[in-house]
Design a protein around this motif. Structure first.
Motif, PDB file in Angstrom:
ATOM      1  N   TRP A  85       0.844  -1.197   0.000  1.00 15.68           N
ATOM      2  CA  TRP A  85       0.000   0.000   0.000  1.00 15.68           C
ATOM      3  C   TRP A  85       0.878   1.245   0.000  1.00 15.68           C
ATOM      4  O   TRP A  85       1.906   1.298   0.669  1.00 15.68           O
ATOM      5  CB  TRP A  85      -0.900  -0.001   1.239  1.00 15.68           C
TER       6      TRP A  85
ATOM      7  N   GLY B  97       0.271   5.563   0.221  1.00 12.58           N
ATOM      8  CA  GLY B  97      -0.692   6.630   0.445  1.00 12.58           C
ATOM      9  C   GLY B  97      -0.888   7.472  -0.811  1.00 12.58           C
ATOM     10  O   GLY B  97       0.063   7.739  -1.545  1.00 12.58           O
TER      11      GLY B  97
ATOM     12  N   TYR C 210      -0.733   6.266   7.045  1.00 15.00           N
ATOM     13  CA  TYR C 210      -0.441   4.859   7.329  1.00 15.00           C
ATOM     14  C   TYR C 210      -1.362   4.350   8.452  1.00 15.00           C
ATOM     15  O   TYR C 210      -1.886   3.237   8.370  1.00 15.00           O
ATOM     16  CB  TYR C 210       1.030   4.675   7.724  1.00 15.00           C
TER      17      TYR C 210
ATOM     18  N   HIS D 211      -4.630   3.567   7.083  1.00 14.91           N
ATOM     19  CA  HIS D 211      -4.542   2.282   6.359  1.00 14.91           C
ATOM     20  C   HIS D 211      -4.666   1.123   7.341  1.00 14.91           C
ATOM     21  O   HIS D 211      -5.411   0.167   7.094  1.00 14.91           O
ATOM     22  CB  HIS D 211      -3.209   2.223   5.591  1.00 14.91           C
TER      23      HIS D 211
END
Length: 194
Positions: free
Chosen positions: A68, A70, A101, A104
């Motif tokens: 992942w 951002g 983060y 996430h």
């Protein structure tokens, strides 16, 4: 089992990532320490400072070991940053990438299988008691941990075989555990093939 637990946790290790001016994500920076077989490297955001021929970061963003990245980008103003100092010595605001983060991680946690409140309370109490015993009565703490390993060794394979018997897809298992598919596979295999 400890290796599998480390793999579960490592699937979502966060960091502050960087992009270069051309929009690419740079590879690791290698440090010349002379001759020898080992060449240290780093991907920490602050090594991308443009000094000593290193790439120079244009923006910062949240990053996770699961892949992942951002969407929000936080530009570095190189006109305000001293060119002669390493970035880790400069006051750079990292709150944006870190918050991204953490958002996430919240999404990952929300997708994980929820534990019943009774089990959450029991585990919280267990951790509190074991932490106290580790200091006050370490032998008792180790005996309790040995007993827990026995329980885990009994229940873990049973749960893993049930998942296999119901053909639960690995993606579903990974989401429920809040980890990657590779880490979930390692976790299940440690129970199925001890």
């Amino acid at each position: 089992m400890d290796r599998a637990l480390k793999a579960l946790g490592a699937a979502h290790e966060g960091s502050v990532g960087v992009l270069l001016a051309d929009g690419s994500e740079p590879g690791p920076v290698y440090f010349d320490v002379g001759s020898g077989p080992y060449v240290p490297s780093s991907t920490k955001w602050h090594v991308y400072d443009g000094r000593y021929g290193r790439p120079r970061a244009a923006v910062l963003r949240g990053s996770c070991s699961c892949g992942w990245r951002g969407a929000a980008e936080y530009p570095l103003d190189w006109t305000a940053l001293p060119a002669d100092k390493p970035l880790y010595e400069v006051d750079v605001d990292l709150s944006g990438p870190i918050a991204d983060y953490e958002a996430h991680l919240s999404v990952i946690r929300e997708g994980a299988a929820p534990l019943p409140a009774e089990l959450t309370d029991l585990l919280t109490d267990l951790v509190r008691v074991l932490n106290g015993l580790a200091v006050e009565e370490p032998l008792v703490a180790l005996k309790a941990l040995a007993d827990l390993r026995y329980v885990i060794a009994q229940v873990g394979p049973e749960a893993a075989y049930e998942l296999g018997g119901h053909d639960v897809p690995l993606k579903v298992v990974a989401t429920a555990l809040g980890t990657s598919e590779a880490a979930a596979r390692t976790y299940l295999n440690d129970y199925l093939h001890p």
